[in-house]
Design an enzyme around this catalytic site. Sequence first.
Site, PDB file in Angstrom:
ATOM      1  N   HIS A  38      -1.863  -8.559   4.065  1.00 21.32           N
ATOM      2  CA  HIS A  38      -2.901  -7.846   3.324  1.00 21.32           C
ATOM      3  C   HIS A  38      -4.188  -7.686   4.154  1.00 21.32           C
ATOM      4  O   HIS A  38      -5.297  -7.787   3.648  1.00 21.32           O
ATOM      5  CB  HIS A  38      -3.206  -8.592   2.021  1.00 21.32           C
ATOM      6  CG  HIS A  38      -4.000  -7.796   1.023  1.00 21.32           C
ATOM      7  ND1 HIS A  38      -3.518  -6.661   0.424  1.00 21.32           N
ATOM      8  CD2 HIS A  38      -5.242  -7.977   0.525  1.00 21.32           C
ATOM      9  CE1 HIS A  38      -4.444  -6.176  -0.404  1.00 21.32           C
ATOM     10  NE2 HIS A  38      -5.493  -6.956  -0.355  1.00 21.32           N
ATOM     11  N   GLU A 160       0.326  -2.294   3.675  1.00 22.97           N
ATOM     12  CA  GLU A 160       1.036  -3.548   3.440  1.00 22.97           C
ATOM     13  C   GLU A 160       2.540  -3.278   3.366  1.00 22.97           C
ATOM     14  O   GLU A 160       3.053  -2.853   2.331  1.00 22.97           O
ATOM     15  CB  GLU A 160       0.568  -4.189   2.138  1.00 22.97           C
ATOM     16  CG  GLU A 160      -0.934  -4.335   2.018  1.00 22.97           C
ATOM     17  CD  GLU A 160      -1.362  -4.616   0.586  1.00 22.97           C
ATOM     18  OE1 GLU A 160      -0.761  -5.504  -0.066  1.00 22.97           O
ATOM     19  OE2 GLU A 160      -2.277  -3.930   0.103  1.00 22.97           O
TER      20      GLU A 160
END
Length: 204
Positions: A38, A160
């Site tokens: 992330h 991501e």
Amino acid sequence: YPGNVKIGLQYTLDDHNALSIKVRAETDKLTPLSIANHSYFNLDGNNAGADIFSHHFQFNCSGYLPVDADNIPVGDTHSVEQTEFDFLQWRKLCEASRLSNGFDHYFVATKPSMAAPLACVRSSDDALTMKVYSTKPGFQFYTGNYLDAPFQAFDAFCIETQHFPNAPNVPGFPSCLLAPGDHYSHETIYQFIPASVQSDVIDS
């Protein structure tokens, strides 16, 4: 989880400015597993006022997952063509029609492969390009819509790589279940290429 999960991570930075993240995992019970990185990126740097509106994006993704009011994918993959999710060609973020809401959506790779990037991003002045390669079937594209102090919305973006979100609850999505005896093994590469560098070769 219902099971215990052992996870191993390996980070490697090579001579081509390519950061490889390799993830290995195993479990002792049938367990849903989707591990994502992330990290936030802003290719213009962290100077005051350096938002991502003028970044250029290009995704090798022919589909995306529509979401419900809680931002949860609930159904089939939809085509990106002629929609606000179409980044098949280079596009500035400020040209996207859903800019007021931002993006927090999963994009489905056209042909998942480490041989070609899932996503490419250029800084607003074209001085730096980021390429993302992965063994995952797609990625969540997030434009920092909910960033708060000391940052602001659209100060950075995330790509991501991961399995389909909500896969355990949607029968048509590829399974993310890891069984005892099986090995979870995936790799994602973020490569950073200055404009002065001509070659973008990646050592595997």
